[in-house]
Structure formats: structure tokens, C-alpha cells
Write an enzyme that holds these catalytic residues in place. Sequence first.
Site, PDB file in Angstrom:
ATOM      1  N   GLU A   1       0.852  -1.075  -0.051  1.00 49.14           N
ATOM      2  CA  GLU A   1      -0.294   0.152  -0.069  1.00 49.14           C
ATOM      3  C   GLU A   1       1.263   1.373  -0.343  1.00 49.14           C
ATOM      4  OE1 GLU A   1      -1.546  -3.172   1.388  1.00 49.14           O
ATOM      5  OE2 GLU A   1      -2.432  -2.642  -0.252  1.00 49.14           O
TER       6      GLU A   1
ATOM      7  N   ASP B   1      -7.369  -5.278  -5.324  1.00 50.02           N
ATOM      8  CA  ASP B   1      -6.609  -5.478  -4.232  1.00 50.02           C
ATOM      9  C   ASP B   1      -6.700  -7.061  -3.640  1.00 50.02           C
ATOM     10  OD1 ASP B   1      -5.154  -5.022  -2.229  1.00 50.02           O
ATOM     11  OD2 ASP B   1      -6.677  -4.633  -0.533  1.00 50.02           O
TER      12      ASP B   1
ATOM     13  N   ASN C   1      -1.015  -7.752  -4.128  1.00 52.74           N
ATOM     14  CA  ASN C   1      -1.649  -6.678  -5.348  1.00 52.74           C
ATOM     15  C   ASN C   1      -0.310  -5.451  -5.917  1.00 52.74           C
ATOM     16  OD1 ASN C   1      -1.290  -5.748  -2.597  1.00 52.74           O
ATOM     17  ND2 ASN C   1      -2.012  -3.635  -4.056  1.00 52.74           N
TER      18      ASN C   1
END
Lengths: 600, 176
Positions: free
Chosen positions: A192, A318, A276
Site C-alpha cells: 500500500e 486488491d 497486489n
Amino acid sequence: MKKLFAFTSTVALCAGTAALANDELIGLMNDPTQWVIQTGNYANHRYSGLDKINRENVGDLQVAWTFSTGVLRGHEGSPLVIGDTMYVHTPFPNIVYALDLNNDGRIKWKYEPKQDASVIPVMCCDTVNRGVAYANNTIFLHQADTTVVALNAETGEVKWTAVNGDPSIGETNTATVLPVGDKVIVGISGGEFGVRGHVTAYNMETGERVWRGYSMGPDSDTLIDPENTTHLGKPVGPDSGTNTWEGDQWKIGGGTTWGWYSYDPELNLVYYGSGNPSTWNPSQRPGDNRWSMTIFARDADTGMAKWLYQMTPHDEWDFDGVNEMVLTEQEVDGQMRKLLTHFDRNGLGYTLDRETGELLVAEKYDPAVNWTTGVDMDPNSPTYGRPAVVPEYSTAQNGEDVNSTGICPAALGSKDQQPSAFSPRTNLFYVPTNHVCMDYEPFRVSYTAGQPYVGATLSMYPAPDSHGGMGNFIAWDGVKGEIKWSIPEQFSVWSGALATAGDVVFYGTLEGYLKAIDAETGEELYRFKTPSGIIGNVMSYEHDGQQYIGILSGVGGWAGIGLAAGLTNPNDGLGAVGGYAALSDYTALGGQLTVFKLPD
Amino acid sequence: MKRFAQALVFGAMAGLASAGSATENRDLPGNGPAAYKENGRYYTEDGVPAYFIAEDGTVDWATFSGFRRYHAECHVCHGPDGMGSTYAPPLKDAVERMDYYDFVYTVSNGIQNVSASHQTVMPTFGQNKNVMCYIDDIYVYLKARGDGVLERGRPAKKEAKPDAITAFENECMAGG
């Protein structure tokens, strides 16, 4: 001549130590009285060969002893037991306790690293840690700040440390490590934050880096051989880690490696999945984004990739591919095969041949999954191995600034890292799952090193038109690709399961229950409410002839963040707001080990 | 005032650099805190950013934008809808306790409060455009949640995106 002799004998000596370390570790894994690795064994079975606690008597289980870890955060992973010592780890600050099982759990030693607290907020979704590993009289800890530490198992003394990543650009760690031969294999978190994922092997004795394979980048970075590394049986060709990205986007491409690893000693292959691609806004990164969302098989000694399989090309939801890779030998069409089974975040349960990477099964393990109609299983098709995406649920096709609604599963997946168990007695997988759907709206974001790089808004809610709960605990036939039975749960099941030779399966719930069920039927046989929600993994060991079951409590992680206040379905209108259970009504922060046994 | 100056990493914060621009709707309908509208945004009498929710539930663009940005940047620690989590406190309540200036200061500079059993650490977002270019949006969204006038979930109806906000956004995201 003399020099050459010296050289060869050193090589032989090293190889000998490696073999010994492996033999010792495999020997301990095969000894059911020990719990020597987080995943139970190299095959990630999470199976205990102990049967003193069985389906006839598990209902009599009682608490034997407890231990407070002193930390109030999400407690993932489990303790280890080696000989008469139990090793218990905590979330940040990543304390390790060695407890003397001969002396009521007296603390033999305690190791508390000094870490910069600024690493805390760059850890996405709580400061969890999935536990220590053991080999060669050494405990291996991979701290939040990515320092890998080797501790003398007897004294807690530091043998060596190695720095695996840079928290200032968002590289952190939550995972355990995998000791293999004379190496320790470690991953990285930070998908992230736009980091580029990698897997690294360190020398077990010295902490020196031996090899590192990135998830994306030039072949020299990814350790991919254009001719000999295969994807679904075909060579991947040159630059496969850059040619499905626009420009330099692969440099902040994500594909982090924070899941559970497995190892096949015969093939000498390590298996894991990548996460991801960054950002969550698919329009900002056109292409398949290889090798994010991929199952990797790498040679343990060189790191070279033998085969790859990208499950979710060009991720739009995701659906990290990091969940555990469970290795089994089972009969497929009358032939014994070496299999790898993987329950992906994307809601599909995959079974592959782990020697070749051939795809054998890809079926939904939650009937709610709707973003795909299934995977193309025809080897002659140009879209072989690709999931067919339903346009209505495609956040890429719907585009930026459009809210795609009713996508199942939600970003946390039909299952996150919470590992499944496999019983060779039933040939069934026992899988903790999420039963949650979402609305997802991607939008443009800019990248700043060390800052979140997300680019999507999402709302989550229990799967509509179902039992109203947010989880299921299922039994899965990996060869047929079928759910055998399914237990509805009020909350996502975020605890790792344990199967035992007593034909009992254990798992924890977010309310804090430890539950025991019948491995054949799923019938509940026992439950006990521990002090806090359970996101840890159940383990078992034997000491002084008595079988014990251990579990860490301490609610947190993604589950604690997403579910603490309860979920709402924006489509249900005002009447339903507050109709869903809030986790905070059931449990509060904690940090405790609870150990169970049968009455004397 | 000094503290606030420290928070102004991107210079022109909306509203506070608005001298001389067009002020609309001096007399806004409804009982909300908004006193006037300027450059597509609503403000209290004191010039602090405010939400505006029409009688039919239509929210102003900034409040909607705040919903989106909150759930991209803040939600992974503070939970959905400003409700808090096992990891971080509910921001819908935080904006009731602290004023706008303290809010901007905290987001810009972060928090460090570490003890043996508990660690409360919030990063500094002062250099993060995805947060700071939308800080007023996030504030008014949370304020609407905290005041109890906006339900959980995605606001159903919103005003069209004002050109002035688009222009500000482009300038802010492009600037260094």
C-alpha cells in the site's frame, strides 16, 4: 592442488551443515510432540499427529495455563515448542519470550528489540507479526522494521542481524521466515506504499545475503530465466517483469511477499505468492502488471524461478496472492501427483501440479464470488489460465471516479492470510473464510515515497442474500474443487486452523472463541471464550505425556480495523444501519496465550 | 497562529487565502454551521470550512470528496465511516474535541505516544498531497459525521463538482 582440495572440502562442509540443519528440522517437524514451524511443516499442513485429544473427549477440554504477552495489539501467528521450551512472540515491539515448560512457563529469557516507533504507522493495518522460526538451535525473528535477527535458542543472545528493507519508503515486515537448508528465506510488506516486492535468502549462520528475487523488474532482478522459467507450461520470454508495465511503473509496482511459504525438499523448490500491484486504481497502471498476484516456485539455493502462475492479471480489487501454498500428494485421475493448493483472496481455490506449474483446478470456494465467471481451463485458448472478468464488477472497465457496487469478495478477500489446515486422514482442507462484499471506487493518486499509495475508496458489507454473517468455516476437497460443508460465522474467521490425528479441527473466532469441530462433519464439539478476539493460529504440542492446544488472543489486524465498528450496507437504506454486528460489542484489545488440556 | 503556519505546507489552503474572491449565498438555508459559500466551498462565520447538507440530503461536493479521500487515506487505520478501529481512535469524535486548526496541525505533523503496552503513532502527512490537497474535504466530512447529520456509508446525493474546486485540486496536486 592443495588450494583446490581446501576449496572442495569447504564446500562439502557447508553442504554437510546445510543437510544436517535440514535433517534436524524435518525430524522435528515429523515429531508431533513439537511445534517447530509456524505452518506445522514445510508443506503448510497445520496438522498435528497427536490424538490424545480426539473427537470423543475434546468436549472435556479445560484451560491448563495462560500467559499475558504485555502487548495490546493484533496477535497473529502462534508459539513454537522445541524440546521443553515454548517461544512466544508479540506484535510491535516484537518481544520474544522463551518459556520453560518444566517450570510452569517461567520466563527463561526475553528479547525486546529497540525499533524506531515511526515504523508503526507505515505498517498497513496494525502492527501484527506472524511469529518466529527455528533451526539449528537458533530462533529467527523478522521485526517490523525489517531487521532479521538470529537468536541463540538457549540464551536469547543475538547471533547476527541483517537489514532486509527500508521503512522510510514503506518497506516493513509482518511475516515469519522460512528456514531451508543453510538459508533463511524472508519476504517484505508495503504494497500500500508502492514498494517493489522481493524475496531474499540469508545465510543461516552468518546473516549474509545469498540471493534476492524481485516480483517485477528486469530478469536479473526477478531471477527469471526467459527460456527455462515457465508460465502455464510455456517459457515466459525476456523482460516478463517489465513488459506488462507502462514505463518505469514497475519500480513502485507492489507485489509484496508477506504470506506463508512452503517448501518441497525433493524438488528443492520454495513456494509463495506475490501481492497486489500498486496503486489500487487500475487505470493508473495499464497492463497485466506481472508478476504481481502470482504463485512463484523458486529454487531454494539460487532463487531462480522455475515456474510462475499469475492468478489475477491487472488486479482491480486488491486481491493479493500471498495466501498459503499447501503441498499434498493426492490422486488425480488415477495418478498420484505432487499438488499445490492455494485459497486466493480472489475467491478461487486453485490446485496445481507443483513440479510443473500445470493448472488443474480453479473453483470458487465461496458461492458469493461474482467478479469472475471462472478461469479458462483450455490449454489451447489464447486466454488459458485467465479469469473471465464480469464487466459490471470490473473497476477498470467502469473507470476512475465510478463506484462499482456489489463486488464479491471484498478487498480483504474470500480469505486473507489466515492459514487453512489439511488433514491427510480426511484429505480435506479446513479453510477460515470471509463472507464480505464491497463497493469500490478508484481515483487518481500521486506517489510519495513512504506515504500510502492507495487510490480507491471502498465500503464493505456482509455478502447479500446469505446468512447475514461475515464469515464461513469450510471443508474443501482440493482435487474436486468442491465445498464439503460450511459453517456460517457471525464475523470473518481470521484465525489459522489446526487439524489433528484425533479427527478434531480447531479454529478461533473474532469474538474470542476457540472452537473444536468434528473433522468429518463439522459438528461443534467444544468452545471457550478467550479474553480477546482471535486472529492467531491454533497449535498443538505434547509435554510430559499430555497433549496441549495453544492459541494467542488479541484482536486487531485488518479484521479489527474493518469490523470493529460493524459494517453497513449502503444499499440497504437507513433501516439496516446498525443492523450488523459490531466487533467492539463483543471484545476488546488483548494479548494473551491460552493453553488447553484434558482434565487429569 | 505559528502552529498553523507550520501546517501550511502547500501554501494556498482553501478559504484562508480567499480574500478578494467571490462570496455567494450569504444567507444559506438550513440549521447547519455553514454561513456562506465561496469558491465552491462552505464556511462558518469564522471562515472555517463547513459541510452543507440540503434538506433533501444532498451533500456539498467537499463533503462527498472527504468521504472518498477518508476511505482511501485514513480508513486503513481509523476504520470505516470515521468510526475508529482496534488500531486507531474514531475521527468523527476527534473533530468534535479539537478545532479545525488543531486537526490540520495533527494531520500535518502526526502523533507519537509510545509506552510498553500501547503505541499510538500517527504519521506526518504534511508532504502527502493525496491527504493535504483534500484536508478541508476530509475535515468537513468528519465534522458532518461527528455532528450526527451524515449517516454511515456513501452519501447518496451530492452537488456537482464546482469548477473552483477542480482548479484548486489541479493546482495543488501539480504543485510541489
